[in-house]
Design a protein around this motif. Structure first.
Motif, PDB file in Angstrom:
ATOM      1  N   ARG A 148      -0.767 -20.158  11.261  1.00 20.31           N
ATOM      2  CA  ARG A 148      -1.682 -19.100  11.609  1.00 20.31           C
ATOM      3  C   ARG A 148      -1.737 -18.817  13.107  1.00 20.31           C
ATOM      4  N   LEU A 149      -1.649 -17.540  13.471  1.00 17.15           N
ATOM      5  CA  LEU A 149      -1.818 -17.086  14.837  1.00 17.15           C
ATOM      6  C   LEU A 149      -3.112 -16.285  14.912  1.00 17.15           C
ATOM      7  N   SER A 150      -3.564 -16.005  16.134  1.00 15.22           N
ATOM      8  CA  SER A 150      -4.831 -15.287  16.291  1.00 15.22           C
ATOM      9  C   SER A 150      -4.771 -13.887  15.690  1.00 15.22           C
ATOM     10  N   VAL A 151      -3.570 -13.283  15.716  1.00 13.40           N
ATOM     11  CA  VAL A 151      -3.431 -11.931  15.182  1.00 13.40           C
ATOM     12  C   VAL A 151      -3.515 -11.910  13.660  1.00 13.40           C
ATOM     13  N   ASP A 152      -3.297 -13.048  13.014  1.00 16.89           N
ATOM     14  CA  ASP A 152      -3.280 -13.114  11.554  1.00 16.89           C
ATOM     15  C   ASP A 152      -4.607 -12.676  10.945  1.00 16.89           C
ATOM     16  N   LYS A 153      -5.698 -13.040  11.606  1.00 17.12           N
ATOM     17  CA  LYS A 153      -7.018 -12.712  11.081  1.00 17.12           C
ATOM     18  C   LYS A 153      -7.223 -11.193  11.013  1.00 17.12           C
ATOM     19  N   PHE A 154      -6.700 -10.511  12.019  1.00 14.04           N
ATOM     20  CA  PHE A 154      -6.865  -9.061  12.051  1.00 14.04           C
ATOM     21  C   PHE A 154      -5.867  -8.366  11.125  1.00 14.04           C
ATOM     22  N   LEU A 155      -4.714  -9.001  10.891  1.00 14.82           N
ATOM     23  CA  LEU A 155      -3.807  -8.483   9.862  1.00 14.82           C
ATOM     24  C   LEU A 155      -4.428  -8.646   8.478  1.00 14.82           C
ATOM     25  N   SER A 156      -5.198  -9.718   8.284  1.00 13.38           N
ATOM     26  CA  SER A 156      -5.913  -9.921   7.024  1.00 13.38           C
ATOM     27  C   SER A 156      -6.933  -8.809   6.807  1.00 13.38           C
ATOM     28  N   VAL A 157      -7.598  -8.398   7.897  1.00 11.30           N
ATOM     29  CA  VAL A 157      -8.561  -7.298   7.811  1.00 11.30           C
ATOM     30  C   VAL A 157      -7.849  -6.019   7.389  1.00 11.30           C
ATOM     31  N   PHE A 158      -6.720  -5.738   8.032  1.00 10.90           N
ATOM     32  CA  PHE A 158      -5.965  -4.532   7.695  1.00 10.90           C
ATOM     33  C   PHE A 158      -5.529  -4.561   6.237  1.00 10.90           C
ATOM     34  N   TYR A 159      -5.075  -5.744   5.799  1.00  6.29           N
ATOM     35  CA  TYR A 159      -4.529  -5.876   4.453  1.00  6.29           C
ATOM     36  C   TYR A 159      -5.603  -5.728   3.380  1.00  6.29           C
ATOM     37  N   THR A 160      -6.776  -6.299   3.616  1.00  2.94           N
ATOM     38  CA  THR A 160      -7.818  -6.307   2.586  1.00  2.94           C
ATOM     39  C   THR A 160      -8.803  -5.156   2.705  1.00  2.94           C
ATOM     40  N   VAL A 161      -9.068  -4.702   3.938  1.00 10.05           N
ATOM     41  CA  VAL A 161     -10.081  -3.667   4.153  1.00 10.05           C
ATOM     42  C   VAL A 161      -9.462  -2.278   4.317  1.00 10.05           C
ATOM     43  N   CYS A 162      -8.389  -2.203   5.115  1.00 10.59           N
ATOM     44  CA  CYS A 162      -7.821  -0.900   5.460  1.00 10.59           C
ATOM     45  C   CYS A 162      -6.775  -0.388   4.465  1.00 10.59           C
ATOM     46  N   THR A 163      -6.023  -1.301   3.826  1.00 12.33           N
ATOM     47  CA  THR A 163      -4.980  -0.871   2.890  1.00 12.33           C
ATOM     48  C   THR A 163      -5.497   0.034   1.771  1.00 12.33           C
ATOM     49  N   PRO A 164      -6.662  -0.255   1.158  1.00 11.35           N
ATOM     50  CA  PRO A 164      -7.158   0.648   0.109  1.00 11.35           C
ATOM     51  C   PRO A 164      -7.432   2.069   0.591  1.00 11.35           C
ATOM     52  N   LEU A 165      -7.540   2.248   1.921  1.00 10.57           N
ATOM     53  CA  LEU A 165      -7.784   3.577   2.470  1.00 10.57           C
ATOM     54  C   LEU A 165      -6.496   4.400   2.564  1.00 10.57           C
ATOM     55  N   LEU A 166      -5.341   3.721   2.506  1.00 10.74           N
ATOM     56  CA  LEU A 166      -4.062   4.415   2.646  1.00 10.74           C
ATOM     57  C   LEU A 166      -3.841   5.417   1.532  1.00 10.74           C
ATOM     58  N   ASN A 167      -4.222   5.032   0.316  1.00 10.26           N
ATOM     59  CA  ASN A 167      -3.985   5.874  -0.850  1.00 10.26           C
ATOM     60  C   ASN A 167      -4.622   7.257  -0.707  1.00 10.26           C
ATOM     61  N   PRO A 168      -5.951   7.363  -0.519  1.00 13.33           N
ATOM     62  CA  PRO A 168      -6.545   8.699  -0.400  1.00 13.33           C
ATOM     63  C   PRO A 168      -6.085   9.463   0.823  1.00 13.33           C
ATOM     64  N   ILE A 169      -5.879   8.782   1.963  1.00 15.29           N
ATOM     65  CA  ILE A 169      -5.477   9.482   3.186  1.00 15.29           C
ATOM     66  C   ILE A 169      -4.066  10.049   3.053  1.00 15.29           C
ATOM     67  N   ILE A 170      -3.116   9.203   2.674  1.00 13.34           N
ATOM     68  CA  ILE A 170      -1.714   9.624   2.653  1.00 13.34           C
ATOM     69  C   ILE A 170      -1.429  10.593   1.512  1.00 13.34           C
ATOM     70  N   TYR A 171      -1.922  10.270   0.312  1.00 10.02           N
ATOM     71  CA  TYR A 171      -1.601  11.128  -0.830  1.00 10.02           C
ATOM     72  C   TYR A 171      -2.378  12.441  -0.811  1.00 10.02           C
ATOM     73  N   SER A 172      -3.629  12.413  -0.382  1.00  4.04           N
ATOM     74  CA  SER A 172      -4.422  13.646  -0.401  1.00  4.04           C
ATOM     75  C   SER A 172      -4.047  14.581   0.741  1.00  4.04           C
ATOM     76  N   LEU A 173      -3.686  14.025   1.911  1.00  2.00           N
ATOM     77  CA  LEU A 173      -3.363  14.864   3.061  1.00  2.00           C
ATOM     78  C   LEU A 173      -1.940  15.392   3.014  1.00  2.00           C
ATOM     79  N   ARG A 174      -1.027  14.676   2.375  1.00  2.97           N
ATOM     80  CA  ARG A 174       0.376  15.078   2.343  1.00  2.97           C
ATOM     81  C   ARG A 174       0.771  15.781   1.046  1.00  2.97           C
ATOM     82  N   ASN A 175      -0.054  15.693   0.014  1.00  2.00           N
ATOM     83  CA  ASN A 175       0.300  16.246  -1.289  1.00  2.00           C
ATOM     84  C   ASN A 175      -0.378  17.595  -1.504  1.00  2.00           C
ATOM     85  N   GLU A 176       0.426  18.653  -1.610  1.00  5.34           N
ATOM     86  CA  GLU A 176      -0.117  20.006  -1.753  1.00  5.34           C
ATOM     87  C   GLU A 176      -0.834  20.187  -3.083  1.00  5.34           C
TER      88      GLU A 176
END
Length: 311
Positions: free
Chosen positions: A264-292
């Motif tokens: 474990r490195l110090s950056v790992d904790k913040f990658l965990s945040v991205f993976y668990t908290v931010c990843t679920p946000l990718l679906n609505p942002i990417i698919y809704s904004l890019r899909n006509e």
């Protein structure tokens, strides 16, 4: 979830993201916005797809199920993390910790398999368009979803079966905001080397095999698209770009954790945040904004509600 008599640890202490009061308040505000946006965005995608007959296709059926998994993933640890920002002594019970491990690996494993199913859907749609409706029927799509959940749950149970009976008799501090499996295993009062290798093998196989399957599928699709020069190919390329973006952002941190799961490195904790908290946000942002199609259906749904309010 019972554990052996050797385990005297009844709860784990979560060290969280920071000890700074100011940073905790900042994180609370930031992740509250991300959490609410993620949940509402994925609910919106499910509602839009289910209410618009033009989106009654295998791709959008799989997309709505991806949104459901993302809603589940948003809720397995984030609400507790937000509450813990206001609690000095952050703890979680033994059973609660095991539940978090089970839920995380179930959702992640299911999402991996579902992304593979979505890649297969695009492969058939672009490489074998004349056979698309025959191959990608409703029954196959439902089977894809069922298989995704089955693989995710089996993947999680295989981890939990060995973890739940480990002897926890001493240190109980987890240096994260949730019960991360490698960090919990390290707290066991025994030599966990074999357990670490088993965890790495289990998680590594499913993540790398899914990632390779996706890379090969999208490589074949991109080659096929480049050979064509039509408006349909341009639209297909736009859809593929959204899919590939989600795959890279989802599998990037995932593979990183599985390659170095116990270092474990110090950056790992913040990658965990991205993976668990931010990843679920990718679906609505990417698919809704890019899909006509999704944007058009969203506009029609909005107009329908505005007209009903006027009446």
């Amino acid at each position: 979830m019972a554990h052996t008599n050797e385990s005297v640890v009844s709860e784990f202490v979560l060290l969280g993201l920071s000890n700074s009061r100011e940073l905790q308040l900042f994180f609370f505000a930031l992740f509250s916005i991300v959490y609410v946006t993620s949940v509402l965005g994925n609910i919106m995608i499910i509602v839009i797809i289910s209410s618009d007959s033009h989106l009654n296709s295998p791709m959008y059926f799989l997309l709505s199920n991806l949104s459901f998994i993302d809603i589940c993933q948003s809720n397995f640890a984030t609400p507790k993390m937000l509450v813990d920002f206001f609690i000095e002594h952050k703890t979680i019970s033994f059973d609660g910790c095991m539940a978090q491990i089970f839920l995380l690996h179930s959702f992640v494993g299911s999402e991996m398999m579902l992304l593979v199913a979505m890649a297969y859907d695009r492969f058939i749609a672009i490489c074998k368009p004349l056979h698309y409706s025959t191959i990608m029927n409703r029954r196959l799509c439902i089977n894809f979803v069922l298989i995704s959940w089955a693989v995710g749950i089996l993947h999680s149970v295989s981890h939990l079966a060995f973890t739940v009976d480990l002897p926890f008799c001493g240190p109980n501090e987890v240096d994260s905001f949730f019960c991360d499996l490698p960090l919990v295993i390290e707290l066991a009062c025994m030599d966990t080397y074999e357990m670490e290798i088993m965890t790495l093998t289990n998680s590594g196989l499913i993540s790398l095999s899914c990632f390779l399957a996706l890379i090969i599928s999208y490589a074949i699709i991109l080659i096929t698209v480049r050979r064509r020069s039509s408006s349909g190919s341009v639209k297909a390329l736009s859809t593929l770009t959204a899919h590939i973006t989600v795959v890279i952002l989802f599998f990037g941190p995932c593979i990183y954790f599985y390659i170095w799961p116990f270092s474990r490195l110090s950056v790992d904790k913040f990658l965990s945040v991205f993976y668990t908290v931010c990843t679920p946000l990718l679906n609505p942002i990417i698919y809704s904004l890019r899909n006509e199609d999704v944007k058009s259906a969203m506009q029609k749904l909005r107009n329908r509600h505005v007209n009903s309010w006027k009446i």
